[in-house]
Design a protein around this motif. Structure first.
Motif, PDB file in Angstrom:
ATOM      1  N   LEU A 189       0.738  -1.000  -0.005  1.00 63.91           N
ATOM      2  CA  LEU A 189      -0.025   0.151  -0.090  1.00 63.91           C
ATOM      3  C   LEU A 189       0.786   1.436   0.034  1.00 63.91           C
ATOM      4  O   LEU A 189       1.836   1.440   0.658  1.00 63.91           O
ATOM      5  CB  LEU A 189      -0.803  -0.033   1.219  1.00 63.91           C
ATOM      6  N   VAL A 190       0.482   2.184  -0.777  1.00 64.79           N
ATOM      7  CA  VAL A 190       1.411   3.564  -0.892  1.00 64.79           C
ATOM      8  C   VAL A 190       0.628   4.619  -0.250  1.00 64.79           C
ATOM      9  O   VAL A 190      -0.862   4.566  -0.504  1.00 64.79           O
ATOM     10  CB  VAL A 190       1.348   4.032  -2.330  1.00 64.79           C
ATOM     11  N   VAL A 191       1.108   5.319   0.597  1.00 61.90           N
ATOM     12  CA  VAL A 191       0.259   6.247   1.368  1.00 61.90           C
ATOM     13  C   VAL A 191       1.186   7.832   1.236  1.00 61.90           C
ATOM     14  O   VAL A 191       2.206   7.769   0.807  1.00 61.90           O
ATOM     15  CB  VAL A 191       0.332   6.038   3.028  1.00 61.90           C
TER      16      VAL A 191
ATOM     17  N   PRO B 174      -4.464   1.749  -9.304  1.00 60.12           N
ATOM     18  CA  PRO B 174      -5.205   2.780  -8.617  1.00 60.12           C
ATOM     19  C   PRO B 174      -6.068   2.120  -7.428  1.00 60.12           C
ATOM     20  O   PRO B 174      -6.094   0.938  -7.282  1.00 60.12           O
ATOM     21  CB  PRO B 174      -6.290   3.297  -9.505  1.00 60.12           C
ATOM     22  N   LEU B 175      -6.165   3.067  -6.300  1.00 66.28           N
ATOM     23  CA  LEU B 175      -6.809   2.514  -5.091  1.00 66.28           C
ATOM     24  C   LEU B 175      -8.381   2.881  -5.161  1.00 66.28           C
ATOM     25  O   LEU B 175      -8.600   3.891  -5.348  1.00 66.28           O
ATOM     26  CB  LEU B 175      -6.415   3.184  -3.795  1.00 66.28           C
ATOM     27  N   LEU B 176      -9.267   1.781  -4.858  1.00 67.19           N
ATOM     28  CA  LEU B 176     -10.635   1.947  -4.842  1.00 67.19           C
ATOM     29  C   LEU B 176     -10.857   2.320  -3.332  1.00 67.19           C
ATOM     30  O   LEU B 176     -10.122   2.665  -2.630  1.00 67.19           O
ATOM     31  CB  LEU B 176     -11.226   0.783  -5.255  1.00 67.19           C
TER      32      LEU B 176
ATOM     33  N   ALA C 227      -7.935  -7.582  -1.471  1.00 71.45           N
ATOM     34  CA  ALA C 227      -7.582  -7.078  -0.351  1.00 71.45           C
ATOM     35  C   ALA C 227      -7.986  -5.636  -0.373  1.00 71.45           C
ATOM     36  O   ALA C 227      -8.220  -5.004  -1.478  1.00 71.45           O
ATOM     37  CB  ALA C 227      -6.086  -6.789   0.213  1.00 71.45           C
ATOM     38  N   VAL C 228      -8.429  -4.988   0.852  1.00 70.97           N
ATOM     39  CA  VAL C 228      -9.025  -3.754   0.815  1.00 70.97           C
ATOM     40  C   VAL C 228      -8.202  -2.929   1.929  1.00 70.97           C
ATOM     41  O   VAL C 228      -7.704  -3.402   2.757  1.00 70.97           O
ATOM     42  CB  VAL C 228     -10.577  -3.485   1.214  1.00 70.97           C
TER      43      VAL C 228
ATOM     44  N   LEU D  45     -15.959  -7.510   2.221  1.00 73.62           N
ATOM     45  CA  LEU D  45     -16.283  -8.828   1.147  1.00 73.62           C
ATOM     46  C   LEU D  45     -16.777  -8.362  -0.009  1.00 73.62           C
ATOM     47  O   LEU D  45     -16.461  -8.726  -1.134  1.00 73.62           O
ATOM     48  CB  LEU D  45     -16.795  -9.982   1.874  1.00 73.62           C
ATOM     49  N   ASP D  46     -17.932  -7.631   0.030  1.00 74.97           N
ATOM     50  CA  ASP D  46     -18.623  -7.176  -1.072  1.00 74.97           C
ATOM     51  C   ASP D  46     -17.668  -6.472  -2.191  1.00 74.97           C
ATOM     52  O   ASP D  46     -17.824  -6.524  -3.492  1.00 74.97           O
ATOM     53  CB  ASP D  46     -19.915  -6.379  -0.793  1.00 74.97           C
ATOM     54  N   HIS D  47     -16.770  -5.465  -1.518  1.00 77.35           N
ATOM     55  CA  HIS D  47     -15.915  -4.638  -2.295  1.00 77.35           C
ATOM     56  C   HIS D  47     -14.957  -5.362  -2.929  1.00 77.35           C
ATOM     57  O   HIS D  47     -14.494  -5.229  -4.253  1.00 77.35           O
ATOM     58  CB  HIS D  47     -15.375  -3.728  -1.210  1.00 77.35           C
ATOM     59  N   MET D  48     -14.408  -6.398  -2.312  1.00 76.16           N
ATOM     60  CA  MET D  48     -13.474  -7.394  -3.085  1.00 76.16           C
ATOM     61  C   MET D  48     -13.970  -8.020  -3.997  1.00 76.16           C
ATOM     62  O   MET D  48     -13.302  -8.153  -5.183  1.00 76.16           O
ATOM     63  CB  MET D  48     -12.766  -8.185  -1.992  1.00 76.16           C
TER      64      MET D  48
END
Length: 399
Positions: free
Chosen positions: A304-306, A335-337, A360-361, A350-353
């Motif tokens: 993950l990039v912050v 891109p990050l969702l 992962a989220v 879970l739905d997002h993934m």
């Protein structure tokens, strides 16, 4: 656990509504609409009555408000026998919201909301301030909506006004009969979330009727599952109802997918989410390479990039993320969702993934700063974990 052997309150809870052997029979009917119902509803909680049509849940709600009178038994509101309270005084202490709002079509939004405050004799300035306060609370701009009539509103807007009207006199109790049942699924979810946000602020005692077990699980602090003949089959927390159905009838009403439904009870804000190392966007090539190497060694596909405020901005692909003929190259940013915040649930994650084909989220705190990463393996572990199967009603705490 059934109604009779389920602990109805935890130590220190105050009872706002007590139903004591409540029975309602109609002439000419072979059975009771409600029979020998004994239930304690704690102050400041949402108790959901759920069950099939004709099981007595709406009848019970009407009995509480004395829209109909019981055949036998007692109803106590904050320690008072409601049969000894004049009906007009009782109803001023109880807010009532029904399906499709139940608004007066010839009155403006402001006048609809002001119904009870006018009955209570409030002055005009106080009523105007209350109307505007409630419109803002339910997400409607007072300037735009106070002068409209119900026919000029969408179904969801009418329902918001209905909730505002039920809250207008600052009642001790709210009764909500299928309040979101006629709303399309998208707006229904938005209204549910909005109402839970309001309840977190106001802590009203709410009796909420629905036939939808998913809505009951989402909205309720406790659920009373009614069966035929106006009897409660189980009165429990959503966690215990899903994890430990009292009998086959309860299990059949809940249906398949109880393990996944339990994910909707676990808020990410209450979880100790794993926090693998991240890399700052401003990091040099050497630091990025080191982060990628560590991730690859542990089998991770992405880092993950912050940004400088530790807010997630992108994923950085490792060598393991690439598939033959597809996928990003190692070191390439992806891109990050939308990250998951404290108010989201494991079901949301879970739905997002699944919907974004991600493994992962990113998880953030209330200020949008990095807290951790929740992967598919962690969610899978939680579905099968003992924590989600305990029958003591305790919240999930660890990943």
């Amino acid at each position: 656990m059934t109604q009779s052997d389920t602990p109805q309150q935890t130590p220190g809870e105050r009872t706002m509504i007590r139903l004591d052997k409540l029975t309602k029979r109609y002439p000419g009917q072979p059975g009771a609409a409600v029979e020998e119902l004994t239930l304690d509803i704690p102050a400041g909680s949402i108790v959901v009555f759920v069950g099939p049509s004709g099981c007595g849940k709406t009848t019970t709600m009407k009995l509480i408000n004395r829209l109909i009178e019981p055949t036998s038994g007692r109803i106590h509101l904050d320690g008072q026998d409601v049969t000894r309270i004049p009906v007009h005084q009782l109803r001023r202490r109880i807010g009532y919201a029904i399906q499709q709002g139940g608004l007066f079509p010839h009155r403006t939004v402001a006048d609809n909301i002001a119904t009870v405050p006018k009955m209570l004799g409030w002055d005009r300035a106080r009523i105007t301030a209350r109307v505007d306060e409630l419109l803002e609370m339910v997400g409607l701009d007072p300037e735009a909506y106070r002068g409209r009539r119900p026919g000029q509103l969408s179904g969801g807007q009418q329902q918001r006004v209905g909730v505002a009207r039920a809250l207008a006199g600052d009642p001790q109790v709210m009764l909500m009969d299928e309040p979101f049942g006629a709303i399309d699924p998208l707006n229904r979810e938005a209204l549910q979330n909005e109402f839970l946000r309001i309840q977190a602020r106001l802590h009203k005692t709410i009796v909420f009727v629905t036939h939808d077990i998913d809505e009951a699980v989402k909205m309720g602090d406790r659920i009373a599952l009614f069966g035929d003949g106006g009897r409660v089959l189980q009165y429990d927390t959503p966690e215990r109802l899903l994890a430990d159905p009292a009998d086959r009838a309860v299990a059949e009403f809940i249906g398949a997918g109880a393990a996944v439904r339990r994910l909707s009870l676990a808020r990410i804000g209450s979880l100790a989410v794993p926090g693998p190392p991240v890399v700052e966007r401003a990091a040099d090539a050497q630091a990025r390479a080191a982060a990628l190497a560590r991730a690859a060694e542990s089998g991770e596909e992405y880092v993950l990039v912050v940004d400088e405020d530790r807010r997630p901005v992108a994923w950085l692909a490792t060598a393991g993320a690439r598939r033959p003929g597809e996928g990003p190259a190692a070191g390439e940013e992806v891109p990050l969702l939308t990250p998951m915040g404290p108010g989201h649930t494991l079901f949301d994650a879970l739905d997002h993934m699944l919907s974004s084909n991600a493994s992962a989220v990113a998880v953030v705190d209330g200020d949008g700063r990095y807290r951790g990463v929740l992967g598919m393996d962690a969610v899978r572990t939680l579905i099968n974990s003992q924590a989600l199967h305990t029958a003591d009603g305790s919240k999930l705490q660890e990943v």
